[in-house]
Scaffold this motif. Structure first.
Motif, PDB file in Angstrom:
ATOM      1  N   ALA A   9      33.549  34.825  43.281  1.00  0.00           N
ATOM      2  CA  ALA A   9      34.019  35.864  42.361  1.00  0.00           C
ATOM      3  C   ALA A   9      35.446  35.590  41.897  1.00  0.00           C
ATOM      4  CB  ALA A   9      33.928  37.231  43.030  1.00  0.00           C
ATOM      5  N   ALA A  10      36.313  35.214  42.811  1.00  0.00           N
ATOM      6  CA  ALA A  10      37.696  34.894  42.438  1.00  0.00           C
ATOM      7  C   ALA A  10      37.732  33.727  41.456  1.00  0.00           C
ATOM      8  CB  ALA A  10      38.509  34.570  43.683  1.00  0.00           C
ATOM      9  N   SER A  11      36.907  32.726  41.698  1.00  0.00           N
ATOM     10  CA  SER A  11      36.873  31.554  40.822  1.00  0.00           C
ATOM     11  C   SER A  11      36.356  31.906  39.437  1.00  0.00           C
ATOM     12  CB  SER A  11      35.997  30.463  41.457  1.00  0.00           C
ATOM     13  OG  SER A  11      36.521  30.047  42.701  1.00  0.00           O
ATOM     14  N   VAL A  12      35.362  32.782  39.372  1.00  0.00           N
ATOM     15  CA  VAL A  12      34.813  33.216  38.084  1.00  0.00           C
ATOM     16  C   VAL A  12      35.877  33.959  37.273  1.00  0.00           C
ATOM     17  CG1 VAL A  12      33.164  34.800  36.990  1.00  0.00           C
ATOM     18  CG2 VAL A  12      32.402  33.293  38.834  1.00  0.00           C
ATOM     19  N   LEU A  13      36.577  34.884  37.919  1.00  0.00           N
ATOM     20  CA  LEU A  13      37.578  35.664  37.187  1.00  0.00           C
ATOM     21  C   LEU A  13      38.741  34.791  36.719  1.00  0.00           C
ATOM     22  CD1 LEU A  13      35.865  38.024  38.227  1.00  0.00           C
ATOM     23  CD2 LEU A  13      37.992  39.255  38.661  1.00  0.00           C
ATOM     24  N   LEU A  14      39.140  33.841  37.543  1.00  0.00           N
ATOM     25  CA  LEU A  14      40.200  32.924  37.121  1.00  0.00           C
ATOM     26  C   LEU A  14      39.734  32.045  35.959  1.00  0.00           C
ATOM     27  CD1 LEU A  14      41.570  31.829  40.618  1.00  0.00           C
ATOM     28  CD2 LEU A  14      42.770  33.256  38.935  1.00  0.00           C
ATOM     29  N   ALA A  15      38.506  31.546  36.054  1.00  0.00           N
ATOM     30  CA  ALA A  15      37.980  30.684  34.992  1.00  0.00           C
ATOM     31  C   ALA A  15      37.845  31.434  33.675  1.00  0.00           C
ATOM     32  CB  ALA A  15      36.627  30.111  35.411  1.00  0.00           C
ATOM     33  N   ASP A  16      37.498  32.720  33.749  1.00  0.00           N
ATOM     34  CA  ASP A  16      37.333  33.529  32.544  1.00  0.00           C
ATOM     35  C   ASP A  16      38.653  34.072  32.003  1.00  0.00           C
ATOM     36  OD1 ASP A  16      34.636  33.093  32.703  1.00  0.00           O
ATOM     37  OD2 ASP A  16      34.120  35.110  33.418  1.00  0.00           O
ATOM     38  N   GLY A  17      39.739  33.861  32.750  1.00  0.00           N
ATOM     39  CA  GLY A  17      41.042  34.342  32.314  1.00  0.00           C
ATOM     40  C   GLY A  17      41.241  35.835  32.476  1.00  0.00           C
ATOM     41  N   ASP A  18      40.430  36.470  33.336  1.00  0.00           N
ATOM     42  CA  ASP A  18      40.539  37.911  33.545  1.00  0.00           C
ATOM     43  C   ASP A  18      41.784  38.286  34.343  1.00  0.00           C
ATOM     44  OD1 ASP A  18      38.130  38.465  32.198  1.00  0.00           O
ATOM     45  OD2 ASP A  18      36.963  38.077  33.997  1.00  0.00           O
ATOM     46  N   VAL A  19      42.197  37.410  35.242  1.00  0.00           N
ATOM     47  CA  VAL A  19      43.391  37.626  36.066  1.00  0.00           C
ATOM     48  C   VAL A  19      44.102  36.294  36.253  1.00  0.00           C
ATOM     49  CG1 VAL A  19      42.531  39.641  37.341  1.00  0.00           C
ATOM     50  CG2 VAL A  19      42.030  37.343  38.177  1.00  0.00           C
ATOM     51  N   GLU A  20      45.358  36.386  36.679  1.00  0.00           N
ATOM     52  CA  GLU A  20      46.122  35.172  36.947  1.00  0.00           C
ATOM     53  C   GLU A  20      46.509  35.040  38.405  1.00  0.00           C
ATOM     54  OE1 GLU A  20      49.441  34.966  34.325  1.00  0.00           O
ATOM     55  OE2 GLU A  20      48.203  34.796  32.513  1.00  0.00           O
ATOM     56  N   GLN A  21      46.547  36.149  39.129  1.00  0.00           N
ATOM     57  CA  GLN A  21      46.940  36.122  40.551  1.00  0.00           C
ATOM     58  C   GLN A  21      46.010  37.018  41.355  1.00  0.00           C
ATOM     59  OE1 GLN A  21      49.569  33.221  40.159  1.00  0.00           O
ATOM     60  NE2 GLN A  21      49.313  34.222  42.134  1.00  0.00           N
ATOM     61  N   ILE A  22      45.473  36.476  42.438  1.00  0.00           N
ATOM     62  CA  ILE A  22      44.520  37.183  43.297  1.00  0.00           C
ATOM     63  C   ILE A  22      44.999  37.114  44.739  1.00  0.00           C
ATOM     64  CG2 ILE A  22      42.175  37.058  44.273  1.00  0.00           C
ATOM     65  CD1 ILE A  22      41.235  36.078  41.517  1.00  0.00           C
ATOM     66  N   LEU A  23      44.784  38.210  45.462  1.00  0.00           N
ATOM     67  CA  LEU A  23      45.055  38.253  46.896  1.00  0.00           C
ATOM     68  C   LEU A  23      43.767  38.597  47.626  1.00  0.00           C
ATOM     69  CD1 LEU A  23      46.785  38.486  49.500  1.00  0.00           C
ATOM     70  CD2 LEU A  23      47.391  40.818  48.768  1.00  0.00           C
ATOM     71  N   VAL A  24      43.432  37.822  48.647  1.00  0.00           N
ATOM     72  CA  VAL A  24      42.296  38.120  49.520  1.00  0.00           C
ATOM     73  C   VAL A  24      42.850  38.700  50.816  1.00  0.00           C
ATOM     74  CG1 VAL A  24      40.297  37.221  50.764  1.00  0.00           C
ATOM     75  CG2 VAL A  24      40.933  36.241  48.539  1.00  0.00           C
TER      76      VAL A  24
END
Length: 300
Positions: free
Chosen positions: A139-154
């Motif tokens: 999911a994190a990889s999909v959102l980054l690839a789609d440009g939905d977010v730039e920074q994610i914290l797990v």
């Protein structure tokens, strides 16, 4: 606002009741959330199975094909803990799709919860520890690839270290991994998260919550995330069959409340997954998992 909750019947791959992985907890959890009115009048959001292209963003294409075509080698099935047949493959795709949907709904609504997910031992080249696909990593990889977010914290609060997630994102600066776990528990070979908090056996509510507060401050200060994936595993509970910590029901609820509240107070979206939880008593276990969704409802 009604907090979106995601569920799919395929989350339950219908294992034998004596299997050491308590598969039926997913069905019972969904029933409990309906019975107790935790789910809103519109019911569950139903995810589509994760697309193969999504899975390949976080996993080796060869391994993805092995799962999709029921050709996972026996030694890897042993590491996973069960046979990867058609039902398990579909369950894993739907759970991953559920976490992708939870993330997108969280970005839109502020908070969303899956009724599965948290398969954090799956690494890039294969599965392990009851984890086939690493849904949060996908999911994190999909959102980054789609440009939905730039920074994610797990934020991984499962009792076992999120080793697969840490390894997948070891050289990805846009994803910060925090794992709070029992130091002496599985896996024996720990990965290196961006921040690891290994707790001693029998850690109880007070000490756990103190460690959590410090970890959240440190992780947020560095990561500055737009989206948090929260693994709300209930296996730190004192009655968990595979845990080594000693949290109470109240401690689990307060943990969830503090994680969600910390980020919502700062305007950060939170996508929550249920993570691990192990007991022969499916009713008690499913109710324990429902703590996450009940606490999330407080923020609606």
């Amino acid at each position: 606002m009604t907090v979106p909750i995601i569920h799919h019947p395929a989350f339950d791959a219908n294992f034998d009741a004596h299997h050491r992985f308590p598969m039926s907890k997913f069905t019972r959890l969904a029933e409990i959330l309906r019975e107790d009115g935790v789910v809103g009048p519109a019911g569950y959001h139903v995810p589509a199975p994760a697309l193969p292209g999504w899975l390949r963003l976080a996993h080796d294409p060869r391994y993805v094909d092995q799962v999709l075509f029921e050709a996972v080698p026996p030694d890897m099935e042993k590491a996973i803990g069960f046979r990867v047949d058609e039902r398990v493959a579909m369950r894993s795709r739907c759970a991953t799709g559920g976490t992708v949907l939870a993330a997108r709904l969280a970005l839109a609504e502020g908070l969303a919860c899956n009724t599965a997910g948290g398969s954090h031992h799956a690494h890039r080249s294969g599965g392990a520890g009851f984890s086939v696909f690493n849904d949060v990593a996908v999911a994190a990889s999909v959102l980054l690839a789609d440009g939905d977010v730039e920074q994610i914290l797990v934020v991984d609060c499962d009792v076992h270290q999120g080793d697969g997630t840490a390894r997948i994102f070891a050289v990805e600066p846009r994803v910060f991994t925090l794992s709070i776990h029992a130091e002496r528990n599985y896996p024996a070979d720990k990965a290196q998260s961006d921040l690891d908090v290994g707790l001693p056996d029998a850690t109880g509510d007070k000490d756990y919550l103190e460690a959590l507060a410090g970890a959240l401050d440190r992780a947020h200060a560095v990561a500055r995330p737009e989206l948090v994936f929260y693994n709300a595993g209930v296996d730190p509970h004192r009655d968990d069959r595979l845990g080594r910590l000693s949290l109470s029901d109240e401690g689990i609820a307060e943990r969830d409340r503090r994680v969600i509240g910390f980020f919502r107070d700062r305007g950060v979206a939170v996508a929550a997954v249920i993570g691990g939880g192990y007991s022969r008593d499916i009713e008690a276990l499913a109710r324990r998992h429902s703590i996450l969704h009940r606490v999330a409802k407080e923020f609606g």
